[in-house]
Design an enzyme around this catalytic site. Structure first.
Site, mmCIF file in Angstrom:
data_model
loop_
_atom_site.group_PDB
_atom_site.id
_atom_site.type_symbol
_atom_site.label_atom_id
_atom_site.label_comp_id
_atom_site.label_asym_id
_atom_site.label_seq_id
_atom_site.Cartn_x
_atom_site.Cartn_y
_atom_site.Cartn_z
ATOM 1 N N HIS A 49 -81.345 12.881 -26.020
ATOM 2 C CA HIS A 49 -82.179 14.083 -25.945
ATOM 3 C C HIS A 49 -81.731 15.117 -26.977
ATOM 4 C CE1 HIS A 49 -84.475 17.275 -23.661
ATOM 5 N NE2 HIS A 49 -83.567 18.045 -24.267
ATOM 6 N N GLU A 50 -80.441 15.445 -26.962
ATOM 7 C CA GLU A 50 -79.938 16.475 -27.879
ATOM 8 C C GLU A 50 -80.049 16.026 -29.335
ATOM 9 O OE1 GLU A 50 -79.497 19.395 -26.868
ATOM 10 O OE2 GLU A 50 -79.540 18.927 -24.725
ATOM 11 N N HIS A 62 -83.340 16.948 -30.818
ATOM 12 C CA HIS A 62 -83.378 18.306 -31.381
ATOM 13 C C HIS A 62 -82.756 18.323 -32.773
ATOM 14 C CE1 HIS A 62 -84.933 20.376 -27.926
ATOM 15 N NE2 HIS A 62 -83.903 20.105 -27.149
ATOM 16 N N HIS A 121 -84.984 16.955 -35.410
ATOM 17 C CA HIS A 121 -86.053 17.923 -35.676
ATOM 18 C C HIS A 121 -85.536 18.964 -36.680
ATOM 19 C CE1 HIS A 121 -89.434 20.578 -33.713
ATOM 20 N NE2 HIS A 121 -89.709 20.242 -34.943
#
Length: 711
Positions: free
Chosen positions: A493-494, A497, A500
């Site tokens: 998940h992290e 980020h 991105h």
């Protein structure tokens, strides 16, 4: 002027598992080429290596390679430089004729402030040295005050207004530049630039007050409550920290198998604190006053400008429709949990809020035998990092390399630094991995932007720098760091980020990477959770750290199936939090107290009874960073679900789809309207019903369709 999105955190689960490269502080990037620095090493081996074997290179520098930050006093020097540069750029902006250069100057101004503010925002909560944390806190306050003053600077605003009023010049600008100009004007407008001088002063003062209240509320939300230890039954006292005659209750003990421990922890930890209650009321009132002062009906209307949802009415429509669709499923989940509680504790079988996390976990474990210790040996940290490396390489042509740090560059010796390298474009940026537990480190998984990417005046690209913060256990003498399935999913998940941030390579740092609307910022990270739960992806890296045996397919299948157990109730809890957030930031004055609103909303949108003399809202720290935007987790998950099913479920390594994903969704940062990015990826503009259907269909998804044989 300042995009306040340096940090991106997980949702509140309340106990639920919901040429060589330049130094880090440098700004230059060489021309696209294929090369590998001699200071880089394979990522998997680096994360499974024993810490004492690492060494640092060269002379001492400061945090993130910023020379001034070799000591706490350096923050004063850094902020003074930033403020001096700000003053110079403001003068330049006010004397520059309408044109593209105005937008570039504004972005330089934003960058000068963000370079200190974003870095300080991380250091103030994560640095182990109190002196560094205190200096960073002061820098945040100083820069924040300057930002609010700039946002009400009439002359500065006028230079931008002239540009926006010149239709000929605006028509000649590219779409990204036009959008960034409009976003800067939006920052002025929501700060009350159109008001008279007295009201502008009030707006600045309210913003400063809100900043202080946010900090106070955050601190208060984490403080333990204490109770006379003699009130507690003797046989449960050892579950809590005892100091003298008092037991300290610092959390909900949601995973404790003892019903009484969970009940006591819930009632004591959530017992209302008058000072914290006053702080929350002041915060909500001040936010509403500011919103109305600058022309909005409510704070929610102000906060939702520029998001996918756009209005609080649309958010409530989404939440209410989703709640209606989940209603019967949630009741069935509660019945299952109640049955499990009755089985374990026939005397006291009523299902209470402190039972949900524990009994849903018991049901999953009993039905699917998903004891974490069975999985951990297959998920060494090094293996998981190598899995991410494989996925990014196949999907996007990107590789991760471990890079040795210079003395003083990192705040703790176990922090790793990754260079992110594209096979054709070269070095894209740096990720600092602050993965391990330490005293006083916040127990929260977060992504922090330290420096945003942007095209500099000399034509070079300023490389983005981010930090990923987790709370993983250290390696031992006999094994590397081993992750539970939940930890592995959080890591993916992290890292979503982080990618991105690396690939949102916009011209302007004001909209780089995760500097986009909150309800879009979570899409790339949640999408990574789908990859983390696909056997074809997991099979690439999950190997037993001793034997090298791959994780059996049936174990991954069981794990994914288990996540559907009580998933409706888990989602219903998130709806409750999101609705509560909307009501608190809706019409003021509030019709009832925040606790009475909590009680009514809990009973209507969750279903388990409110417990008298508790005030969960005082621990709801997402009200600070996600005020009026907590729904974002659900809406982002809906988009991620649609992207997964439409683009990656057939082949999670599809390079063409990976490139399309980068082109349509990642590359723009916040430089394009979020719904247009979603529309470009999905080839349609999703409706509220589409969002709801995507989330509900996930509850029914046969995960075996994900696990196509890769032979």
């Amino acid at each position: 002027m300042l995009a306040g999105c340096g940090r991106v955190a997980r949702s509140a689960a309340s106990g639920l598992r919901w040429g060589p490269p330049g130094r880090a502080g440098g700004c230059s990037s060489s021309a696209p080429q294929r090369w590998v620095s001699t200071s880089w090493s394979p990522v998997g081996a680096a994360f499974n290596a024993q810490q004492q074997h690492r060494r640092e290179l060269g002379k001492k520098t400061g945090l993130f390679g910023v020379p001034e930050l070799s000591c706490p006093e350096g923050f004063q020097e850094a902020q003074e430089k930033s403020l001096q540069e700000t003053e110079r750029l403001v003068q330049k902006a006010c004397t520059t004729p309408p044109g593209k250069e105005i937008v570039m100057i504004f972005d330089q101004l934003s960058d000068a402030l963000c370079r200190v503010a974003d870095l300080a925002d991380f250091v103030k909560i994560a640095h182990p040295d109190f002196a560094f944390r205190e200096a960073a806190e002061e820098a945040c306050r100083s820069i924040g005050t300057m930002v609010e003053k700039l946002n009400t600077d009439v002359d500065l605003c006028q230079s931008l207004r002239k540009l926006l009023a010149d239709k000929g010049v605006m028509a000649s600008l590219d779409p990204e530049t036009r959008r960034v100009a409009e976003l800067f004007m939006f920052d002025f407008e929501i700060s009350g630039i159109h008001l008279d001088e007295e009201k502008r002063r009030r707006a600045v003062n309210l913003n400063v007050k809100i900043l202080d209240l946010c900090n106070e509320f955050l601190i208060g939300s984490h403080l333990p409550n204490k109770v006379d230890k003699h009130i507690l039954p003797e046989h449960i006292r050892h579950h809590f920290a005892v100091e003298g005659n008092y037991a300290q209750i610092s959390g909900l003990s949601a995973d404790s198998p003892d019903d009484l421990v969970r009940e006591v922890a819930y009632k004591v930890f959530l017992y209302p604190n008058a000072q914290q209650l006053h702080c929350l009321e002041e915060l909500l009132t001040s936010r509403n006053l500011l919103a109305q002062l600058v022309g909005y009906d409510t704070f929610a209307h102000r906060a939702l400008q520029g998001t996918m949802a756009k209005t609080p009415e649309k958010v409530m429509q989404f939440l209410e429709k989703l709640s209606d669709k989940l209603f019967s499923r949630t009741l069935k989940d509660f019945e299952m949990m109640k049955g499990m509680k009755m089985k374990l504790n026939p005397i006291k079988s009523e299902l209470m809020p402190w039972d949900h996390p524990y009994h849903s976990g018991v049901l999953r474990a009993e039905r699917y035998n998903i004891e974490p210790s069975l999985y951990c040996p297959f998920f060494s940290l090094g293996a998981c990092m190598e899995g991410l490396n494989i996925l990014f390489n196949k999907l996007l042509g990107i590789s991760l390399y471990a890079e040795q740090t210079v003395k003083g560059e990192v705040w703790c010796e176990d922090v790793r630094k990754l260079a992110v390298v594209h096979e054709q474009e070269g070095l894209l940026g740096y990720i600092y991995c602050d993965f391990f537990q330490r005293p006083d480190k916040p127990y929260q998984d977060c992504h922090f932007t330290i420096r945003g990417g942007r095209l500099k005046e000399n034509g070079e690209y300023q490389l983005p720098v981010v930090v990923l913060m987790l709370s993983l256990p250290h390696s031992t003498s006999s094994s590397p760091t081993l992750l539970t399935p939940g930890m592995m999913e959080n890591l993916f998940h992290e890292m979503g980020h982080a990618m991105h941030s690396m690939l949102g390579r916009t011209r302007y740092q004001h909209v780089t990477g995760t500097r986009c609307s909150t309800d879009f910022a979570e899409v790339p990270s949640i999408l990574m959770e789908y990859f983390a739960n696909d056997y074809r992806v997991v099979n690439q890296f999950a190997r037993h750290y001793k034997t090298g045996q791959p994780l059996p397919k049936h174990m991954v299948s069981r794990l994914c199936e288990s996540k559907k157990v009580c998933a409706a109730a888990d989602m219903q809890l998130q709806i409750f939090y999101a609705v509560l957030d909307q009501i608190y930031h809706g019409k003021h004055p509030l019709e009832k107290s925040t606790t009475e609103i909590l009680k009514e909303t809990q009973e209507k949108f969750y279903g388990l009874p409110y417990v008298p003399n508790t005030a969960w809202q005082l621990r709801f720290n997402h009200l600070v960073g996600y005020g009026a935007k907590y729904y974002s987790y659900l809406m982002s998950r809906a988009v991620a679900s649609m992207v997964w099913k439409q683009c990656f479920v057939q082949d999670p390594f599809d390079r063409a789809m990976g490139e399309r994903y980068r082109r349509e969704m990642l590359a723009h940062g916040g430089g394009k309207e979020p719904m247009l990015m979603v529309q470009g990826m999905l080839q349609k503009r999703p409706s509220v019903e589409d969002f709801v259907d995507a989330l509900v269909s996930d509850l029914d998804q046969d995960f075996e369709t994900f696990f196509m044989d890769s032979e």
